[in-house]
Design a protein around this motif. Structure first.
Motif, PDB file in Angstrom:
ATOM      1  N   VAL A  76     -28.531 -26.840  12.087  1.00 27.47           N
ATOM      2  CA  VAL A  76     -28.077 -26.305  10.404  1.00 27.47           C
ATOM      3  C   VAL A  76     -26.900 -26.069  10.352  1.00 27.47           C
ATOM      4  O   VAL A  76     -26.394 -25.478   9.246  1.00 27.47           O
TER       5      VAL A  76
ATOM      6  N   ALA B 229     -34.846 -22.498   6.174  1.00 25.89           N
ATOM      7  CA  ALA B 229     -35.492 -23.784   6.084  1.00 25.89           C
ATOM      8  C   ALA B 229     -36.865 -23.549   6.717  1.00 25.89           C
ATOM      9  O   ALA B 229     -37.954 -24.155   6.181  1.00 25.89           O
TER      10      ALA B 229
ATOM     11  N   ILE C 237     -34.572 -26.705  16.587  1.00 23.38           N
ATOM     12  CA  ILE C 237     -33.169 -26.774  15.868  1.00 23.38           C
ATOM     13  C   ILE C 237     -32.237 -26.020  16.974  1.00 23.38           C
ATOM     14  O   ILE C 237     -32.593 -24.890  17.591  1.00 23.38           O
TER      15      ILE C 237
ATOM     16  N   ALA D  13     -32.961 -31.316  15.353  1.00 24.69           N
ATOM     17  CA  ALA D  13     -32.173 -30.804  14.235  1.00 24.69           C
ATOM     18  C   ALA D  13     -31.235 -29.866  14.053  1.00 24.69           C
ATOM     19  O   ALA D  13     -31.053 -29.266  15.463  1.00 24.69           O
TER      20      ALA D  13
ATOM     21  N   ALA E 172     -31.316 -21.617   9.533  1.00 26.98           N
ATOM     22  CA  ALA E 172     -32.519 -22.118  10.183  1.00 26.98           C
ATOM     23  C   ALA E 172     -33.950 -21.451   9.820  1.00 26.98           C
ATOM     24  O   ALA E 172     -34.832 -21.893   9.438  1.00 26.98           O
TER      25      ALA E 172
ATOM     26  N   ASN F 282     -30.314 -28.459   3.946  1.00 27.91           N
ATOM     27  CA  ASN F 282     -31.391 -28.826   5.150  1.00 27.91           C
ATOM     28  C   ASN F 282     -32.907 -29.536   4.634  1.00 27.91           C
ATOM     29  O   ASN F 282     -34.130 -29.172   4.768  1.00 27.91           O
TER      30      ASN F 282
ATOM     31  N   VAL G   6     -28.106 -34.062   9.284  1.00 31.13           N
ATOM     32  CA  VAL G   6     -27.599 -32.572   9.007  1.00 31.13           C
ATOM     33  C   VAL G   6     -27.192 -32.479   7.677  1.00 31.13           C
ATOM     34  O   VAL G   6     -26.228 -33.175   7.413  1.00 31.13           O
ATOM     35  N   HIS G   7     -27.895 -31.703   6.755  1.00 27.17           N
ATOM     36  CA  HIS G   7     -27.316 -31.475   5.317  1.00 27.17           C
ATOM     37  C   HIS G   7     -27.268 -30.009   5.218  1.00 27.17           C
ATOM     38  O   HIS G   7     -27.934 -29.406   5.462  1.00 27.17           O
TER      39      HIS G   7
ATOM     40  N   LEU H  19     -34.684 -31.500   7.165  1.00 23.54           N
ATOM     41  CA  LEU H  19     -35.377 -30.670   7.990  1.00 23.54           C
ATOM     42  C   LEU H  19     -36.485 -29.736   7.442  1.00 23.54           C
ATOM     43  O   LEU H  19     -37.701 -30.035   8.113  1.00 23.54           O
TER      44      LEU H  19
END
Length: 480
Positions: free
Chosen positions: A58, A160, A25, A56, A157, A104, A100-101, A107
């Motif tokens: 965030v 997630a 991330i 990834a 992060a 997440n 990238v949402h 992820l």
């Protein structure tokens, strides 16, 4: 392409045979010049091909990085800025970049996969929700409060990571190891505090499970990696590469990690990574000598309109200031480090700072002093005071930071905001011109040293001198 340059080094392995084992991330420049390069080297010697990276992010800006990297098959251009000649390589350790949402979802799903055994992070020093007043995890941070209220759709992060760990626990899948690659003292402990602290707000049973079952190894990372701009993109073009997000970096790199990976890890010791239980010793050496050194040369250069770090190192007053502060007030309080000579380490630091190819800027070093001073400078002040040693040079470092936060260089140039707390720092710095003690009300920066009469007196004298006589004169007086 410039025909005089060496050919671009390509991955020395079949990327189609790689399998992801790591979700990382934060795909900034440092990660792509550091961890990704180590893995690229390891894959190149035929080892650990089931440890490729899934990238990834965030934050909304991470989507632009994803677009750029996916368009070039997730290859990163890394250009080493060796004074004897630049070298470029295409690093292939990452096999995909997750969408990238805001919630997440992609992820979390990726981290739930049993094939992912490490989740690593570079989310910057300021991204761990640390309360500057206490140095501990801050459960009242708005982003943390929001994630605690909606743990199934987290925005951070850490939220997630927690959602994925919860799903793995429910499925009976071994938890992944969480590895911070950020430049923080005790970065593993800090990351554990963030993940467990967030869990405690919504699911104390899950928090207990994380504490008992998830590994958070500490690590020390090091490689000077400037920001990317037109110059760096032009360098890539010289190598025949049309890359909007190339990375440039110095040749030197170092990675020291605790060997605490219950779910397994790549064999990174084969490519120069040091696994040791003594990470804290390497970490303190680096944070005090290198990062403290950066802070020492940042603000005099910034005030005297010096643009680049290598130019600051060529300035006899700034270079002399660095030498004296390091040798008299920083290095004497750095504990021994295994197999390391501190004087030789400092000589290497000087050489790295002086590399004209890196073109690192003084402005970058001046960034985020409110987060960096309490980590990189104040601990040396505290140790020097406890030992009865001089703090004159470190007090001057702090006074220079205060003077910089006034917002105008000595040449009259306005300093653009350069700290997350700039709006607070500028009025304090302006009030401190008349009453230096005002600056020491930044207790989240100075802690108990603000109340030490010896440090407070030295700080006040140095700040008044800077306003009365200017940076060059005060540096000269300090050097004697």
């Amino acid at each position: 392409m410039n025909a005089s340059l060496p050919p671009v080094m390509m991955p020395a392995y079949d990327r189609s045979k790689l399998k992801p084992g790591i979700v990382h991330i934060g795909l900034g420049n440092f990660h792509r010049a550091h961890m990704a390069v180590y893995l690229d080297d390891l894959f190149g010697v035929g080892d650990s091909h089931d440890w490729a990276i899934l990238g990834a992010g965030v934050r909304a800006p991470d989507a632009a990085m994803r677009d750029a990297l996916v368009a070039q098959d997730c290859l990163s251009t890394v250009i080493e800025l060796d004074p004897n000649g630049r070298r470029a390589r295409r690093v292939g350790a990452m096999v995909d970049f997750l969408p990238v949402h805001p919630d997440n979802a992609a992820l979390i799903a990726a981290m739930t996969d049993p094939g992912i055994r490490i989740v690593s992070l570079t989310v910057t020093e300021g991204g761990y929700f640390i309360d500057p007043a206490t140095g501990q995890f801050d459960p009242t941070a708005p982003e943390i409060v929001a994630d605690a209220a909606n743990p199934a759709r987290p925005a951070t992060a850490f939220g997630a990571i927690l959602a994925a760990l919860k799903a793995r626990r429910a499925a009976g899948v071994q938890p992944f190891t969480v590895m911070s690659c950020d430049n923080l003292p005790g970065n593993g402990h800090v990351t554990r505090s963030a993940v467990v602290g967030l869990a405690r707000l919504s699911d104390p049973v899950l928090a207990d499970w994380v504490e008992a079952n998830v590994a958070f190894p500490n690590g020390m990372v090091d490689r000077i990696t400037p920001a990317t701009g037109p110059r760096e993109r032009a360098m890539a073009a010289e190598f025949g590469l049309n890359d909007p997000v190339p990375v440039t970096c110095e040749p030197f790199r170092q990675w020291v990690v605790e060997d605490n990976f219950p779910a397994g890890r790549p064999a990174l010791e084969r490519v120069g990574v040091t696994f040791t239980p003594h990470v804290h010793a390497y970490e303190m050496m680096k944070i005090r000598i290198l990062n403290g050194g950066h802070a020492t040369i940042a603000y005099p250069g910034g005030l005297m309109d010096v643009e680049f770090v290598h130019e600051a190192m060529a300035h006899p007053l700034i270079s002399g200031f660095l030498d004296k502060v390091e040798r008299e007030e920083i290095i004497p309080y750095v504990p021994p480090v295994p197999d390391t000579d501190l004087a030789a380490y400092y000589a290497l630091i000087r050489e790295r700072f002086s590399n004209p190819e890196v073109m690192d800027t003084e402005r970058r070093l001046c960034l985020d002093g409110s987060n960096r001073q309490p980590k990189f400078i104040v601990p040396s002040i505290r140790d020097a005071l406890a030992a009865g040693g001089s703090v004159e040079g470190l007090a001057l470092v702090s006074a220079l930071w205060c003077r910089y936060c006034f917002g105008v260089t000595e040449g009259g140039q306005e300093i653009a905001p350069n700290d997350p707390n700039w709006d607070r720092l500028v009025p304090l710095a302006r009030a401190a011109k008349e009453d230096p003690k005002v600056w020491l009300t930044l207790r989240e920066v100075y802690g108990e040293v603000a109340g030490d009469a010896r440090f407070a007196g030295a700080f006040e004298a140095k700040l008044r001198a800077l306003w009365a006589r200017g940076t060059a004169a005060v540096l000269g007086e300090y050097l004697g």
